[in-house]
Design a protein around this motif. Structure first.
Motif, PDB file in Angstrom:
ATOM      1  N   LYS A 146      -4.699   7.136  11.303  1.00  0.00           N
ATOM      2  CA  LYS A 146      -3.350   7.686  11.498  1.00  0.00           C
ATOM      3  C   LYS A 146      -2.331   7.212  10.459  1.00  0.00           C
ATOM      4  CE  LYS A 146       0.187   8.375  15.033  1.00  0.00           C
ATOM      5  NZ  LYS A 146       1.315   7.846  14.222  1.00  0.00           N
ATOM      6  N   PRO A 147      -2.320   5.917  10.076  1.00  0.00           N
ATOM      7  CA  PRO A 147      -1.326   5.494   9.078  1.00  0.00           C
ATOM      8  C   PRO A 147      -1.383   6.271   7.773  1.00  0.00           C
ATOM      9  CG  PRO A 147      -2.254   3.571  10.169  1.00  0.00           C
ATOM     10  CD  PRO A 147      -3.050   4.754  10.640  1.00  0.00           C
ATOM     11  N   TYR A 148      -2.563   6.755   7.386  1.00  0.00           N
ATOM     12  CA  TYR A 148      -2.653   7.566   6.170  1.00  0.00           C
ATOM     13  C   TYR A 148      -1.790   8.806   6.294  1.00  0.00           C
ATOM     14  CZ  TYR A 148      -6.852   4.878   4.789  1.00  0.00           C
ATOM     15  OH  TYR A 148      -7.726   3.897   4.438  1.00  0.00           O
ATOM     16  N   PHE A 149      -1.859   9.460   7.444  1.00  0.00           N
ATOM     17  CA  PHE A 149      -1.176  10.741   7.609  1.00  0.00           C
ATOM     18  C   PHE A 149       0.311  10.548   7.938  1.00  0.00           C
ATOM     19  CE2 PHE A 149      -5.659  11.472   8.216  1.00  0.00           C
ATOM     20  CZ  PHE A 149      -5.865  12.493   7.300  1.00  0.00           C
ATOM     21  N   ASP A 150       0.649   9.396   8.510  1.00  0.00           N
ATOM     22  CA  ASP A 150       2.071   9.066   8.654  1.00  0.00           C
ATOM     23  C   ASP A 150       2.704   8.942   7.269  1.00  0.00           C
ATOM     24  OD1 ASP A 150       1.770   8.995  11.392  1.00  0.00           O
ATOM     25  OD2 ASP A 150       1.553   6.812  11.504  1.00  0.00           O
ATOM     26  N   CYS A 151       1.976   8.294   6.349  1.00  0.00           N
ATOM     27  CA  CYS A 151       2.454   8.130   4.979  1.00  0.00           C
ATOM     28  C   CYS A 151       2.579   9.485   4.277  1.00  0.00           C
ATOM     29  CB  CYS A 151       1.523   7.198   4.209  1.00  0.00           C
ATOM     30  SG  CYS A 151       1.975   6.924   2.490  1.00  0.00           S
ATOM     31  N   VAL A 200       7.494   4.673   0.715  1.00  0.00           N
ATOM     32  CA  VAL A 200       7.037   5.286   1.979  1.00  0.00           C
ATOM     33  C   VAL A 200       5.826   4.597   2.593  1.00  0.00           C
ATOM     34  CG1 VAL A 200       7.952   7.542   1.295  1.00  0.00           C
ATOM     35  CG2 VAL A 200       5.548   7.009   0.842  1.00  0.00           C
ATOM     36  N   ILE A 201       5.084   3.820   1.819  1.00  0.00           N
ATOM     37  CA  ILE A 201       3.896   3.157   2.369  1.00  0.00           C
ATOM     38  C   ILE A 201       4.320   2.019   3.290  1.00  0.00           C
ATOM     39  CG2 ILE A 201       1.849   1.770   1.832  1.00  0.00           C
ATOM     40  CD1 ILE A 201       1.647   3.281  -0.825  1.00  0.00           C
ATOM     41  N   SER A 207      -4.311  -1.036   5.650  1.00  0.00           N
ATOM     42  CA  SER A 207      -4.704   0.212   4.988  1.00  0.00           C
ATOM     43  C   SER A 207      -3.666   1.270   5.326  1.00  0.00           C
ATOM     44  CB  SER A 207      -6.101   0.654   5.438  1.00  0.00           C
ATOM     45  OG  SER A 207      -7.072  -0.335   5.163  1.00  0.00           O
ATOM     46  N   GLY A 208      -2.591   1.273   4.556  1.00  0.00           N
ATOM     47  CA  GLY A 208      -1.476   2.155   4.871  1.00  0.00           C
ATOM     48  C   GLY A 208      -1.376   3.384   3.993  1.00  0.00           C
ATOM     49  N   PHE A 209      -2.293   3.532   3.060  1.00  0.00           N
ATOM     50  CA  PHE A 209      -2.226   4.665   2.121  1.00  0.00           C
ATOM     51  C   PHE A 209      -3.628   4.981   1.620  1.00  0.00           C
ATOM     52  CE2 PHE A 209      -2.029   5.796  -2.494  1.00  0.00           C
ATOM     53  CZ  PHE A 209      -1.508   7.077  -2.355  1.00  0.00           C
ATOM     54  N   SER A 210      -3.911   6.266   1.479  1.00  0.00           N
ATOM     55  CA  SER A 210      -5.178   6.713   0.888  1.00  0.00           C
ATOM     56  C   SER A 210      -4.879   7.769  -0.163  1.00  0.00           C
ATOM     57  CB  SER A 210      -6.117   7.290   1.946  1.00  0.00           C
ATOM     58  OG  SER A 210      -7.184   8.007   1.331  1.00  0.00           O
TER      59      SER A 210
END
Length: 529
Positions: A146-151, A200-201, A207-210
């Motif tokens: 989920k944190p990937y898509f929040d970012c 934004v990250i 793991s806050g960004f992909s």
């Protein structure tokens, strides 16, 4: 190693970009040569920490251009590092390598196609990333973080609209697309793309960004008709699958990985194992074949000692799922038959046993008289349907041909469309004593012949489950193989090679995407297609 065809069915990449550090240098030394061999590209670019360039110049093939990180990261390196809280400071390198990939892509021309390839990932066969229709081809990932898509929502205002993940160890992209992505981000935020990303990250997330999910989501919205996913399997947990990348050449690895296009050896997977190959493989839960092997105690990495065809057959018959065996030249089902121990009892398999000589057909029917899962076919097998003359030693004469030993009834296994092959083996067995040698001409004179029906392997192939084709055709293996329906190849092929030369069988199988697994007299090949 995995044998592959060198005919690429798609278009070459313009740039292959990968990032590595000395922590992964052992893995890189295995992966780098195979990346060159199996992924066609005009340029191969390796990005490494500045101080580690001498290490990588020593261990990297010359075709790779080695670029220092500082050439790409000077604008954002320190700000990125300062943005990560001390609780996640060990994740700086993980975040940095994603920024480096984007920066490297920006340097590519608009009309080029670049491929990001993770340095800890080893291609198992030739790979292409562009279709004939010029669509870019993506492998499917299973990640859902989920944190990937929040970012992504904060950065681009876009939602996930595809069911699959783009996190799949590799990522093709057109130069125009990455330029459009950067332009959109910079226009949206009024600042450089890397500053926008850092803003934004959520760096409190480990793991806050992909970069893969971010660029993939962007492409799926902006260029939905110019890419597609391919349904080809890949293996993410290499350490769990085969223990260590040093095992990649082993029979075990070939059997476990033959369906995969590539395999990754990520540090998190390695750390999840109790120690680096210092526990039994059964603790990794890989499969019954691994747990049946003897593990050498002197070798710190504990490489398995493979015992050849018997070990392969034990593994094959223990596999879950439907299996079908086609045996060409089954004889009486007992004489030097490697399949017999595994056909004694019913299991998750069916079998078709093919034998042209009436005496042995009757023996087979008697042996398996109570088995509905084993079918006996009275015919020979070749490359076309018809009739041929088969030469063989009559059973009553074969009974007399053990001589002074060994008592193995070898002559019962002789049958061929070529009379000279029978003649050859009668003479070759002259070691069986003086009495045998005196009767060689008599034995040769008793070779008999019979016209038998000929069918093709394709008549006996099945459409579901894995198939093992076993061939004992006394010099006519190629004729048998030409009768296979190659639109649905057997998963495994085992053939007898008893004349110090296989008549081109190995080359033929390699041309069909097969790789040698094990065996000397009986040889096993696995289909990699």
């Amino acid at each position: 190693m995995y044998e592959i065809r060198q005919n690429f069915r798609g278009h070459a990449m313009n740039n292959l970009i990968t990032i590595c550090s000395k922590a992964d240098v052992d893995t890189w030394m295995h992966c780098a040569p195979l990346i060159l061999e199996r992924i066609e590209s005009d340029r191969y670019i390796l990005i490494v920490p500045d101080r580690e360039i001498p290490i990588f110049k020593f261990c990297t093939p010359e075709r790779f251009e080695i670029i220092p990180e500082s050439r790409l990261s000077s604008a954002f390196h320190q700000k990125l590092k300062n943005s990560i809280p001390s609780s996640n400071s060990n994740r700086f390198g993980w975040y940095l390598q994603q920024f480096l990939k984007i920066s490297a892509l920006i340097d590519c021309s608009d009309d080029e196609i670049s491929l990001i390839w993770d340095a800890d990932t080893l291609p198992l066969r030739s790979l292409v990333f562009e279709s004939k229709e010029r669509d870019l081809l993506f492998f499917r990932g299973r990640e859902e973080h989920k944190p990937y898509f929040d970012c992504i929502k904060s950065l681009l205002g876009l939602e996930k609209i595809v069911s699959s993940s783009f996190v799949a160890q590799c990522f093709p992209i057109r130069g125009r697309w990455i330029k459009d992505f950067v332009a959109e981000v910079e226009e949206r935020f009024g600042k450089a793309w890397y500053d926008a990303l850092i803003d934004v990250i959520d760096f409190s997330e480990s793991s806050g960004f992909s970069e893969y999910e971010t660029l993939g989501t962007y492409i799926s919205h902006r260029y939905p008709d110019q890419f597609r996913f391919v349904d080809k399997p890949w293996c993410r947990r290499g350490y769990k699958a085969i223990g260590d990348i040093s095992n990649i050449d082993s029979v075990i690895a070939k059997l476990i990985l033959y369906r995969y296009d590539y395999i990754s050896f990520e540090k998190w997977d390695k750390e999840n194992q109790a120690t680096r190959m210092n526990i039994p493989p059964s603790a990794f839960g890989i499969n019954k074949f691994l747990t049946s092997l003897k593990w050498g105690r002197k070798n710190r990495k504990r490489r398995p000692q493979v015992r050849g065809v018997d070990e392969f057959l034990r593994w094959f018959f223990s596999k879950d799922g439907n299996k079908h065996i086609v045996q060409v030249g089954a004889n009486d089902g007992l004489q030097s038959d490697p399949l017999r121990p595994y056909l004694v009892s019913p299991g998750e398999y069916t079998a078709t046993l093919i034998e042209p000589i009436p005496y042995y057909v009757d023996r087979l029917k008697q042996l398996y008289s109570n088995r509905d899962d084993i079918r006996i076919e009275k015919c020979a097998v070749g490359d076309k349907i018809g009739e041929m003359t088969l030469y063989y030693i009559p059973p009553e004469i074969a009974d007399q041909m053990n001589g002074e030993g060994p008592e193995n009834n070898w002559a019962h296994g002789q049958g061929s469309f070529d009379r000279s092959i029978i003649d050859y083996w009668i003479r070759r067995n002259s070691f069986r004593g003086e009495e045998y040698r005196r009767k060689i001409d008599f034995f040769i004179s008793k070779i008999t012949s019979e016209t038998v029906p000929v069918r093709c392997v394709s008549d006996f192939q099945v459409s579901s489950g894995e198939m093992l084709l076993c061939v004992d055709a006394q010099g006519f293996e190629m004729s048998v193989l030409r009768g296979v329906d190659w639109s649905s190849p057997p998963s495994f092929i085992m053939f007898e090679d008893d004349r110090e030369g296989d008549g081109g069988v190995a080359d033929f199988l390699r041309s069909k995407d097969y790789s040698y697994v094990c065996g000397h007299h009986d040889k096993v090949y696995v289909w990699l297609g």
